[in-house]
Design a protein around this motif. Sequence first.
Motif, PDB file in Angstrom:
ATOM      1  N   GLY A 274     -16.950   7.311  -7.548  1.00  0.00           N
ATOM      2  CA  GLY A 274     -17.500   8.243  -8.521  1.00  0.00           C
ATOM      3  C   GLY A 274     -17.202   9.680  -8.206  1.00  0.00           C
ATOM      4  N   GLY A 275     -16.499   9.920  -7.109  1.00  0.00           N
ATOM      5  CA  GLY A 275     -16.184  11.295  -6.729  1.00  0.00           C
ATOM      6  C   GLY A 275     -14.701  11.581  -6.851  1.00  0.00           C
ATOM      7  N   GLY A 276     -14.235  12.497  -6.018  1.00  0.00           N
ATOM      8  CA  GLY A 276     -12.846  12.885  -6.088  1.00  0.00           C
ATOM      9  C   GLY A 276     -12.072  12.649  -4.804  1.00  0.00           C
ATOM     10  N   THR A 277     -12.661  13.005  -3.668  1.00  0.00           N
ATOM     11  CA  THR A 277     -11.911  12.997  -2.417  1.00  0.00           C
ATOM     12  C   THR A 277     -11.526  11.598  -1.981  1.00  0.00           C
ATOM     13  OG1 THR A 277     -13.050  15.026  -1.714  1.00  0.00           O
ATOM     14  CG2 THR A 277     -11.934  13.746  -0.027  1.00  0.00           C
ATOM     15  N   LEU A 278     -12.479  10.684  -1.899  1.00  0.00           N
ATOM     16  CA  LEU A 278     -12.155   9.327  -1.462  1.00  0.00           C
ATOM     17  C   LEU A 278     -11.274   8.608  -2.477  1.00  0.00           C
ATOM     18  CD1 LEU A 278     -14.362   9.996   0.637  1.00  0.00           C
ATOM     19  CD2 LEU A 278     -15.089   7.618   0.498  1.00  0.00           C
ATOM     20  N   ASN A 279     -11.447   8.907  -3.758  1.00  0.00           N
ATOM     21  CA  ASN A 279     -10.526   8.365  -4.766  1.00  0.00           C
ATOM     22  C   ASN A 279      -9.087   8.769  -4.439  1.00  0.00           C
ATOM     23  OD1 ASN A 279     -12.951   7.729  -6.002  1.00  0.00           O
ATOM     24  ND2 ASN A 279     -12.328   8.413  -8.026  1.00  0.00           N
ATOM     25  N   SER A 280      -8.905  10.060  -4.160  1.00  0.00           N
ATOM     26  CA  SER A 280      -7.565  10.574  -3.859  1.00  0.00           C
ATOM     27  C   SER A 280      -7.014   9.962  -2.580  1.00  0.00           C
ATOM     28  CB  SER A 280      -7.610  12.097  -3.734  1.00  0.00           C
ATOM     29  OG  SER A 280      -8.055  12.703  -4.938  1.00  0.00           O
ATOM     30  N   GLU A 281      -7.877   9.802  -1.576  1.00  0.00           N
ATOM     31  CA  GLU A 281      -7.438   9.197  -0.319  1.00  0.00           C
ATOM     32  C   GLU A 281      -6.954   7.768  -0.546  1.00  0.00           C
ATOM     33  OE1 GLU A 281      -9.777  10.803   3.451  1.00  0.00           O
ATOM     34  OE2 GLU A 281     -11.162  10.154   1.888  1.00  0.00           O
ATOM     35  N   ALA A 282      -7.734   6.992  -1.284  1.00  0.00           N
ATOM     36  CA  ALA A 282      -7.340   5.610  -1.552  1.00  0.00           C
ATOM     37  C   ALA A 282      -6.023   5.567  -2.315  1.00  0.00           C
ATOM     38  CB  ALA A 282      -8.441   4.890  -2.322  1.00  0.00           C
ATOM     39  N   CYS A 283      -5.838   6.469  -3.275  1.00  0.00           N
ATOM     40  CA  CYS A 283      -4.570   6.541  -4.005  1.00  0.00           C
ATOM     41  C   CYS A 283      -3.412   6.845  -3.064  1.00  0.00           C
ATOM     42  CB  CYS A 283      -4.642   7.618  -5.089  1.00  0.00           C
ATOM     43  SG  CYS A 283      -5.669   7.212  -6.510  1.00  0.00           S
ATOM     44  N   TYR A 284      -3.641   7.703  -2.106  1.00  0.00           N
ATOM     45  CA  TYR A 284      -2.604   8.070  -1.131  1.00  0.00           C
ATOM     46  C   TYR A 284      -2.089   6.833  -0.397  1.00  0.00           C
ATOM     47  CZ  TYR A 284      -0.455  10.492   2.875  1.00  0.00           C
ATOM     48  OH  TYR A 284       0.415  10.948   3.838  1.00  0.00           O
ATOM     49  N   PHE A 285      -2.988   5.884  -0.131  1.00  0.00           N
ATOM     50  CA  PHE A 285      -2.609   4.668   0.588  1.00  0.00           C
ATOM     51  C   PHE A 285      -2.051   3.581  -0.328  1.00  0.00           C
ATOM     52  CE2 PHE A 285      -6.146   6.249   3.413  1.00  0.00           C
ATOM     53  CZ  PHE A 285      -5.313   6.649   4.453  1.00  0.00           C
ATOM     54  N   GLY A 286      -2.075   3.800  -1.638  1.00  0.00           N
ATOM     55  CA  GLY A 286      -1.594   2.798  -2.576  1.00  0.00           C
ATOM     56  C   GLY A 286      -2.627   1.750  -2.929  1.00  0.00           C
ATOM     57  N   THR A 287      -3.858   1.942  -2.504  1.00  0.00           N
ATOM     58  CA  THR A 287      -4.941   1.038  -2.865  1.00  0.00           C
ATOM     59  C   THR A 287      -5.266   1.208  -4.343  1.00  0.00           C
ATOM     60  OG1 THR A 287      -5.865   1.199  -0.638  1.00  0.00           O
ATOM     61  CG2 THR A 287      -7.352   0.438  -2.375  1.00  0.00           C
ATOM     62  N   PRO A 288      -5.455   0.128  -5.106  1.00  0.00           N
ATOM     63  CA  PRO A 288      -5.855   0.290  -6.507  1.00  0.00           C
ATOM     64  C   PRO A 288      -7.213   0.981  -6.590  1.00  0.00           C
ATOM     65  CG  PRO A 288      -5.974  -2.023  -5.844  1.00  0.00           C
ATOM     66  CD  PRO A 288      -5.279  -1.293  -4.739  1.00  0.00           C
ATOM     67  N   VAL A 289      -7.337   1.926  -7.507  1.00  0.00           N
ATOM     68  CA  VAL A 289      -8.534   2.771  -7.591  1.00  0.00           C
ATOM     69  C   VAL A 289      -9.039   2.807  -9.027  1.00  0.00           C
ATOM     70  CG1 VAL A 289      -9.463   5.102  -7.290  1.00  0.00           C
ATOM     71  CG2 VAL A 289      -7.766   4.224  -5.673  1.00  0.00           C
ATOM     72  N   ILE A 290     -10.357   2.690  -9.168  1.00  0.00           N
ATOM     73  CA  ILE A 290     -11.008   2.898 -10.461  1.00  0.00           C
ATOM     74  C   ILE A 290     -11.998   4.029 -10.302  1.00  0.00           C
ATOM     75  CG2 ILE A 290     -12.418   1.916 -12.303  1.00  0.00           C
ATOM     76  CD1 ILE A 290     -11.468  -0.852 -11.445  1.00  0.00           C
ATOM     77  N   SER A 291     -11.860   5.066 -11.106  1.00  0.00           N
ATOM     78  CA  SER A 291     -12.786   6.192 -11.078  1.00  0.00           C
ATOM     79  C   SER A 291     -13.915   5.961 -12.081  1.00  0.00           C
ATOM     80  CB  SER A 291     -12.067   7.493 -11.428  1.00  0.00           C
ATOM     81  OG  SER A 291     -13.000   8.559 -11.583  1.00  0.00           O
ATOM     82  N   THR A 292     -15.148   6.137 -11.616  1.00  0.00           N
ATOM     83  CA  THR A 292     -16.308   6.090 -12.512  1.00  0.00           C
ATOM     84  C   THR A 292     -16.916   7.477 -12.658  1.00  0.00           C
ATOM     85  OG1 THR A 292     -17.790   5.519 -10.669  1.00  0.00           O
ATOM     86  CG2 THR A 292     -16.815   3.698 -11.928  1.00  0.00           C
TER      87      THR A 292
END
Length: 352
Positions: A274-292
């Motif tokens: 639900g935030g921004g930083t950890l979403n971006s970190e997960a994206c950096y690693f190529g982990t699939p991400v869903i933002s709420t």
Amino acid sequence: MIWFDLVTPKSVMFFRPFIDGIKARGKTVLVTAREGQGYKEVVDLLNLYKIDFVNRGYFGGANLGDKLKASIHRQLALMEYIEKCSITKLICLCSVDANRVAFGLGIPIVNFYDIPLSDHTANFRKALPQARLTLPLSTKAFRPYMVPQSIFERFSLESEQIFSYNFLDVVAWLNDFEPDIDFFNDFLKTRELDVSKKTIVVREEEFKASYVGKKYPVLYEGLELIKQNMDVNIVLIPRYEAQPLKKLFPFATVIEEKMVIQHLLAFADLFIGGGGTLNSEACYFGTPVISTRSFISHYDKLLIDAGLMEKADTPEELLEKTQQIISVRRDPRPLFDTMSFDIDSIIEEILR
């Protein structure tokens, strides 16, 4: 003496290499921070990474009146401490209290900020409170490249005061980070989670922040739907207190101790944030991400447009997207390989 005021987890992570780089140039650094009831993440991170700091003030919580009272008290506590130090410059991620104190004491202010507006399509009236209270006080302001300079100029800044950098903020601390699969597996085993199941890591929105202001149901109701329809491990990273989450989601594993969470983000089958930083970190690693998240910032849009992150606006949509993309790894290189983390040039500009 260079003063850093670190009041969010992201500010600790972002400025770690800057603090080291400035110290390496023979400069003395002062780090101030804050904590409060139910909000120890900043102090825990500083201790985890062995960064010396001085604690002044406290987190005001969700209520606006309490926030204002805490801010007033913290500004006084900071002023009384800072005016005894030989501070030559303040560096922060638009810390309201530090900006006010530095401005009042005539200390030059260097602000970094990647989210001046709550929506990438919004006009000036949508400016976040932190931006309105700090960016106009900047001696220098730094922006990531995806945030248009014209937005910073709306805060009464001249073009020569604004500097851009060519990377997403998380690159500052992830560019030399090596994720450890053994850490991830050991985490699952020590919590007696089934390693044969897929693992979803979850982070709440910053609902106590002034720019959010309330809990939105998409994440909370969506997790209930996921539990009802999928047999997976669910790991929750608290943003505030852990106990309320343990009561709300007895089926989930709630992390209570501070750890290098990036190892989990790198190897999770899905990250829901639900935030921004950890979403971006997960994206950096190529982990699939869903933002709420309840809004879309400029860097959110960058990640969505690059195909690294999905957006869910209802609990049902969250379940549907989870079922569709869990374990479907993304390739972050087309986006992140275009970025360059040139810390030396930024530090030189900061100190100039």
